[in-house]
Motif scaffolding. Sequence first.
Motif, PDB file in Angstrom:
ATOM      1  N   ASP A 173       0.800  -1.232   0.000  1.00  0.00           N
ATOM      2  CA  ASP A 173       0.000   0.000   0.000  1.00  0.00           C
ATOM      3  C   ASP A 173       0.834   1.286   0.000  1.00  0.00           C
ATOM      4  N   SER A 174       0.118   2.387  -0.060  1.00  0.00           N
ATOM      5  CA  SER A 174       0.753   3.697  -0.243  1.00  0.00           C
ATOM      6  C   SER A 174       1.650   4.087   0.925  1.00  0.00           C
ATOM      7  N   ASP A 175       1.414   3.491   2.098  1.00  0.00           N
ATOM      8  CA  ASP A 175       2.287   3.775   3.247  1.00  0.00           C
ATOM      9  C   ASP A 175       3.462   2.786   3.314  1.00  0.00           C
ATOM     10  N   GLY A 176       3.617   1.971   2.257  1.00  0.00           N
ATOM     11  CA  GLY A 176       4.729   1.025   2.233  1.00  0.00           C
ATOM     12  C   GLY A 176       4.421  -0.271   2.957  1.00  0.00           C
ATOM     13  N   GLU A 177       3.236  -0.395   3.534  1.00  0.00           N
ATOM     14  CA  GLU A 177       2.880  -1.625   4.255  1.00  0.00           C
ATOM     15  C   GLU A 177       2.414  -2.709   3.287  1.00  0.00           C
ATOM     16  N   VAL A 178       2.765  -3.945   3.618  1.00  0.00           N
ATOM     17  CA  VAL A 178       2.209  -5.103   2.907  1.00  0.00           C
ATOM     18  C   VAL A 178       1.063  -5.619   3.769  1.00  0.00           C
ATOM     19  N   VAL A 179      -0.150  -5.636   3.196  1.00  0.00           N
ATOM     20  CA  VAL A 179      -1.336  -5.987   3.979  1.00  0.00           C
ATOM     21  C   VAL A 179      -2.092  -7.098   3.266  1.00  0.00           C
ATOM     22  N   PHE A 180      -2.357  -8.186   3.985  1.00  0.00           N
ATOM     23  CA  PHE A 180      -3.123  -9.297   3.402  1.00  0.00           C
ATOM     24  C   PHE A 180      -4.514  -9.353   4.020  1.00  0.00           C
ATOM     25  N   TYR A 181      -5.498  -9.707   3.186  1.00  0.00           N
ATOM     26  CA  TYR A 181      -6.870  -9.873   3.662  1.00  0.00           C
ATOM     27  C   TYR A 181      -7.384 -11.288   3.484  1.00  0.00           C
ATOM     28  N   ARG A 182      -6.755 -12.077   2.627  1.00  0.00           N
ATOM     29  CA  ARG A 182      -7.182 -13.471   2.420  1.00  0.00           C
ATOM     30  C   ARG A 182      -6.000 -14.288   1.905  1.00  0.00           C
ATOM     31  N   ALA A 183      -6.192 -15.601   1.922  1.00  0.00           N
ATOM     32  CA  ALA A 183      -5.128 -16.515   1.491  1.00  0.00           C
ATOM     33  C   ALA A 183      -5.710 -17.543   0.531  1.00  0.00           C
ATOM     34  N   PRO A 184      -4.900 -18.036  -0.412  1.00  0.00           N
ATOM     35  CA  PRO A 184      -5.401 -19.059  -1.338  1.00  0.00           C
ATOM     36  C   PRO A 184      -5.717 -20.349  -0.591  1.00  0.00           C
ATOM     37  N   THR A 185      -6.728 -21.072  -1.052  1.00  0.00           N
ATOM     38  CA  THR A 185      -7.090 -22.340  -0.400  1.00  0.00           C
ATOM     39  C   THR A 185      -6.590 -23.556  -1.172  1.00  0.00           C
ATOM     40  N   ARG A 186      -6.291 -23.411  -2.457  1.00  0.00           N
ATOM     41  CA  ARG A 186      -5.842 -24.554  -3.247  1.00  0.00           C
ATOM     42  C   ARG A 186      -4.355 -24.834  -2.972  1.00  0.00           C
ATOM     43  N   ALA A 187      -3.980 -26.118  -3.094  1.00  0.00           N
ATOM     44  CA  ALA A 187      -2.598 -26.525  -2.824  1.00  0.00           C
ATOM     45  C   ALA A 187      -1.635 -25.953  -3.877  1.00  0.00           C
ATOM     46  N   HIS A 188      -0.382 -25.784  -3.471  1.00  0.00           N
ATOM     47  CA  HIS A 188       0.628 -25.204  -4.366  1.00  0.00           C
ATOM     48  C   HIS A 188       2.027 -25.548  -3.849  1.00  0.00           C
ATOM     49  N   THR A 189       3.027 -25.107  -4.537  1.00  0.00           N
ATOM     50  CA  THR A 189       4.462 -25.194  -4.185  1.00  0.00           C
ATOM     51  C   THR A 189       4.832 -26.531  -3.515  1.00  0.00           C
ATOM     52  N   LEU A 190       5.087 -26.502  -2.207  1.00  0.00           N
ATOM     53  CA  LEU A 190       5.552 -27.722  -1.517  1.00  0.00           C
ATOM     54  C   LEU A 190       4.514 -28.834  -1.534  1.00  0.00           C
ATOM     55  N   ASP A 191       3.257 -28.486  -1.741  1.00  0.00           N
ATOM     56  CA  ASP A 191       2.185 -29.495  -1.670  1.00  0.00           C
ATOM     57  C   ASP A 191       1.739 -30.000  -3.037  1.00  0.00           C
ATOM     58  N   THR A 192       2.619 -29.936  -4.022  1.00  0.00           N
ATOM     59  CA  THR A 192       2.309 -30.572  -5.310  1.00  0.00           C
ATOM     60  C   THR A 192       3.345 -31.668  -5.571  1.00  0.00           C
ATOM     61  N   PRO A 193       3.031 -32.623  -6.438  1.00  0.00           N
ATOM     62  CA  PRO A 193       4.005 -33.671  -6.761  1.00  0.00           C
ATOM     63  C   PRO A 193       4.890 -33.306  -7.955  1.00  0.00           C
ATOM     64  N   PHE A 194       4.861 -32.047  -8.385  1.00  0.00           N
ATOM     65  CA  PHE A 194       5.540 -31.694  -9.628  1.00  0.00           C
ATOM     66  C   PHE A 194       6.982 -31.243  -9.367  1.00  0.00           C
ATOM     67  N   ASP A 195       7.919 -32.090  -9.782  1.00  0.00           N
ATOM     68  CA  ASP A 195       9.333 -31.788  -9.598  1.00  0.00           C
ATOM     69  C   ASP A 195       9.944 -31.656 -10.990  1.00  0.00           C
ATOM     70  N   VAL A 196      10.337 -30.453 -11.365  1.00  0.00           N
ATOM     71  CA  VAL A 196      10.821 -30.250 -12.742  1.00  0.00           C
ATOM     72  C   VAL A 196      12.343 -30.173 -12.828  1.00  0.00           C
ATOM     73  N   ASP A 197      13.022 -30.472 -11.740  1.00  0.00           N
ATOM     74  CA  ASP A 197      14.489 -30.446 -11.770  1.00  0.00           C
ATOM     75  C   ASP A 197      15.016 -31.400 -12.836  1.00  0.00           C
ATOM     76  N   GLY A 198      15.935 -30.923 -13.640  1.00  0.00           N
ATOM     77  CA  GLY A 198      16.561 -31.772 -14.652  1.00  0.00           C
ATOM     78  C   GLY A 198      15.733 -31.927 -15.923  1.00  0.00           C
ATOM     79  N   ARG A 199      14.525 -31.444 -15.947  1.00  0.00           N
ATOM     80  CA  ARG A 199      13.699 -31.571 -17.167  1.00  0.00           C
ATOM     81  C   ARG A 199      14.067 -30.460 -18.155  1.00  0.00           C
ATOM     82  N   ASP A 200      14.048 -30.786 -19.449  1.00  0.00           N
ATOM     83  CA  ASP A 200      14.232 -29.708 -20.426  1.00  0.00           C
ATOM     84  C   ASP A 200      13.061 -29.599 -21.398  1.00  0.00           C
ATOM     85  N   SER A 201      12.022 -30.384 -21.148  1.00  0.00           N
ATOM     86  CA  SER A 201      10.809 -30.234 -21.958  1.00  0.00           C
ATOM     87  C   SER A 201       9.618 -30.730 -21.148  1.00  0.00           C
TER      88      SER A 201
END
Length: 335
Positions: free
Chosen positions: A193-221
């Motif tokens: 916001d305009s005062d430089g504060e980061v303000v949250f009002y809600r959070a996502p409910t669907r799984a993401h990042t650490l909670d997915t089985p998708f590991d793309v390390d070493g993949r090139d396609s």
Amino acid sequence: MPDALPRVRIVATGGSIAGIGPDRLDYILYAELGGHLTIQESLARIPEANGIADIEAEDLISVGSTAIGPVEWLRLSQRINDILRNEADVAGVAVTHGTATLEETAYFLHLTIKSSKPVVVTGAMRPPTALGTDADINLLDAIRLASCSDAGGLGVLTVLNNEIHSARDVTKSNSFRVETFRPNELGFLGYVDSDGEVVFYRAPTRAHTLDTPFDVDGRDSLPRVDIVYSYAGSDALLVNAVREHGSDGLVLVGFGGGSYPPATLEAAVRAVEEGIPVVLATRSTAGRVVMTPRKDQQGFIVCDNLLPQKARILLMLALTVTEDRDEIQRMFTRY
Ligand code: ASP
């Protein structure tokens, strides 16, 4: 001794946020001219950022985001995962990106980054050379957000025009306005916001990042998934092109809650019978596509409320771990 500033890494990829126009009234031609500031040149415009974070920045690539696709997603995801795995004291990562495909890259990262630290994607609608540019403030906001511990655990976030969105939900809704990034009817998460504060009002409910089985390390396609758009009177031509090409998957975009012109649908049924997974999506910009007994029996997968371009990404990633239709369907209700 003052407290050390949080360490933020910036990974730059190009886009309007780095665009170089021929004059201060150019909001269009710069994209075709193709020149980009380096990330160091962009940072030199906002010395204030050095009071927010201890910044290290790199240009991973330097392109308009129309030239970004699966190969670049993989490089970017692998680079960010490397940084977060190997540099324990990094507080978060900010990515600069063109706005054309920003939402797709952000969702790909949302599903493939293996860290709960903040990863923030930003861009700009007006290049830094134009009057009223949003490039500087968006980059500053992304640094602020990436350095903020409250932004951890929420998956990949986007910030433009001071608004924080979930990568899953956000889409570019207007071709020129600075308030273009919108989550349709789902609501934004917060402000930088305009005062430089980061303000949250809600959070996502669907799984993401650490909670997915998708590991793309070493993949090139990634598996190839195409999108076909339905329109009044559309026939089998485009679906058949996908079938004949032997794509690994198809997202079929139809009407409302999941209806399709008969000939288009018939070709899609044939694709499923031949072993091509088909995800049903909608050209309505909000709302779900729902399963019916007939669609179930025909072997389709429904996209929930993912936009077609995001359904494609989830199907591409799903196909890296399974070909089981029920398992893929479960992913569409989980991510
Ligand atoms: N052509 C630009 C791009 O790289 C558009 C933008 O960044 O707004 O996507």
